[in-house]
Design a protein around this motif. Sequence first.
Motif, mmCIF file in Angstrom:
data_model
loop_
_atom_site.group_PDB
_atom_site.id
_atom_site.type_symbol
_atom_site.label_atom_id
_atom_site.label_comp_id
_atom_site.label_asym_id
_atom_site.label_seq_id
_atom_site.Cartn_x
_atom_site.Cartn_y
_atom_site.Cartn_z
ATOM 1 N N PRO A 324 -24.814 -15.897 32.779
ATOM 2 C CA PRO A 324 -24.905 -14.652 33.537
ATOM 3 C C PRO A 324 -23.540 -14.007 33.720
ATOM 4 O O PRO A 324 -22.524 -14.697 33.870
ATOM 5 C CB PRO A 324 -25.502 -15.101 34.882
ATOM 6 C CG PRO A 324 -25.165 -16.546 34.997
ATOM 7 C CD PRO A 324 -25.185 -17.067 33.595
ATOM 8 N N ASP A 325 -23.532 -12.684 33.669
ATOM 9 C CA ASP A 325 -22.354 -11.875 33.983
ATOM 10 C C ASP A 325 -21.198 -12.097 33.016
ATOM 11 O O ASP A 325 -20.037 -11.908 33.371
ATOM 12 C CB ASP A 325 -21.898 -12.128 35.434
ATOM 13 C CG ASP A 325 -23.030 -11.965 36.422
ATOM 14 O OD1 ASP A 325 -23.775 -10.977 36.312
ATOM 15 O OD2 ASP A 325 -23.182 -12.840 37.301
ATOM 16 N N HIS A 386 -30.120 -13.966 33.852
ATOM 17 C CA HIS A 386 -30.129 -13.255 35.127
ATOM 18 C C HIS A 386 -28.733 -12.745 35.463
ATOM 19 O O HIS A 386 -27.919 -13.444 36.078
ATOM 20 C CB HIS A 386 -30.625 -14.188 36.240
ATOM 21 C CG HIS A 386 -30.656 -13.522 37.588
ATOM 22 N ND1 HIS A 386 -30.517 -14.211 38.757
ATOM 23 C CD2 HIS A 386 -30.790 -12.213 37.925
ATOM 24 C CE1 HIS A 386 -30.577 -13.370 39.779
ATOM 25 N NE2 HIS A 386 -30.737 -12.147 39.289
ATOM 26 N N HIS A 387 -28.444 -11.519 35.041
ATOM 27 C CA HIS A 387 -27.207 -10.871 35.453
ATOM 28 C C HIS A 387 -27.354 -10.353 36.883
ATOM 29 O O HIS A 387 -28.439 -9.943 37.298
ATOM 30 C CB HIS A 387 -26.862 -9.722 34.511
ATOM 31 C CG HIS A 387 -26.596 -10.153 33.095
ATOM 32 N ND1 HIS A 387 -25.668 -11.125 32.770
ATOM 33 C CD2 HIS A 387 -27.154 -9.752 31.924
ATOM 34 C CE1 HIS A 387 -25.658 -11.289 31.459
ATOM 35 N NE2 HIS A 387 -26.552 -10.473 30.916
ATOM 36 N N ARG A 388 -26.245 -10.354 37.604
ATOM 37 C CA ARG A 388 -26.306 -9.953 39.018
ATOM 38 C C ARG A 388 -26.725 -8.503 39.207
ATOM 39 O O ARG A 388 -27.199 -8.130 40.292
ATOM 40 C CB ARG A 388 -24.942 -10.188 39.674
ATOM 41 C CG ARG A 388 -24.657 -11.646 40.001
ATOM 42 C CD ARG A 388 -23.328 -11.804 40.686
ATOM 43 N NE ARG A 388 -22.240 -11.397 39.819
ATOM 44 C CZ ARG A 388 -20.975 -11.265 40.214
ATOM 45 N NH1 ARG A 388 -20.657 -11.495 41.469
ATOM 46 N NH2 ARG A 388 -20.028 -10.902 39.364
ATOM 47 N N THR A 389 -26.536 -7.683 38.196
ATOM 48 C CA THR A 389 -26.888 -6.271 38.325
ATOM 49 C C THR A 389 -28.397 -6.032 38.316
ATOM 50 O O THR A 389 -28.852 -4.937 38.654
ATOM 51 C CB THR A 389 -26.251 -5.457 37.187
ATOM 52 O OG1 THR A 389 -26.655 -6.023 35.932
ATOM 53 C CG2 THR A 389 -24.733 -5.493 37.289
#
Length: 417
Positions: A324-325, A386-389
């Motif tokens: 992620p990210d 699952h990216h935080r955005t």
Amino acid sequence: MPADLAVIGLGHLGLPLAQAAVAARIATIGYDPARAADLAGGRLPCDGAEGTLTAADVRRMLSGGFRPTTNPVELGRVRTAVICAPTPAAADRSLDLTQVAEAARSLAARLRPHTTVILESPAYPGTTEEFLRPILEQGSGLRAGRDFHLAYSPGRLDPGNRLHGYAGTPKVIGGLTPACTESAAAFYGRLTDKVVRARGPREAETVHLLETNYRHVNMALVNEMAVLCHDLGIDLWDVIRCAETKPFGFQAFRPGPGVGGHGVPLDIPAPSRGARPLRMVELAQQVNDRMPQYVIQRSATLLNEHGKSARGARVLLLGVTYKPDLADQQGAPAQEVATRLMEMGAAVSYHDPYVPNWSILGRPVPRADSLYEAAADADLTILLQHHRTYDLQGLAVKAQLLLDTRGATPAGAAHRL
């Protein structure tokens, strides 16, 4: 101009090392014929091997005195040389040491007495002594342990980890002789808060073997648990939530659509060493390799349950990186998931804030500009990373069908792996 350090190989291992050295005011050159020109211009190469660094990070390194170079002559002017060449998995899953050999030959031709040479590339136990040492000695005419120091130190950085950066991650070092270990320890002591001395290079190499396989074996276990719990109608994510409250004897791992990253599972090349293969590692790899196909199976079942076929279905993939990210796509399961969907006749699109362009089977994959509109239009949306955005609660409302392979959506909001 002479430098204190040469980092040979400017990928996901070498660049963070160079960044830490520049921050510690160590005069540093970076040798990489394929990537130095872009980095010298303040640009990131398009191969995505730099890990967490940005172009702004590279420019700050350059202003701090970092000098990427394609000239091997400069390797003969340093006190310490660290080989960080990539060792990708070959077709038979063994490590390909070709680039380590090339780096060693470039260094050996210019190696001076009293230089400290450290290997950080992923390697089998015995690589430093049996593979690297002969190349360095034959090419230089010098003897390791007498004329120059030789050691191994496994790369341990976790890309994107905000809690454990370079300084906060202990460095394991195993030298050919006690003097080799101490010379390498003196170098890393300038970069990290803690240096851990192994008995020798084989022990240090086996630290990497153990740490890498620990991850793969535990992920295989929880991936098998995901399949079992789905078949039994049990909420695995709730099981993990409860299990991780145990204060001893348990570390939580979570399932996913596959295992990506640069740390490939390692086994001993048994025919060349007479050692028994690590059967659990082989089995773990088989389990983890099946996860992309399991995602496809679950996807086809969901579509069928809603009166649709995978052929002709519009499928939106969310997050195509391996962590992620981060922009790093090394080994990301999205590649295989997308390939299998396209082979089944699905119309695949994707969204990832870190990947502006993506191709599968030599064809560009359409990138969704408006995430909510794309999710509403797709027959099936699959969360692969699952990216935080991502507002998953909002996406769950908009999407016709949402398969969450990361257990990140609120309970009941989507179909979970």
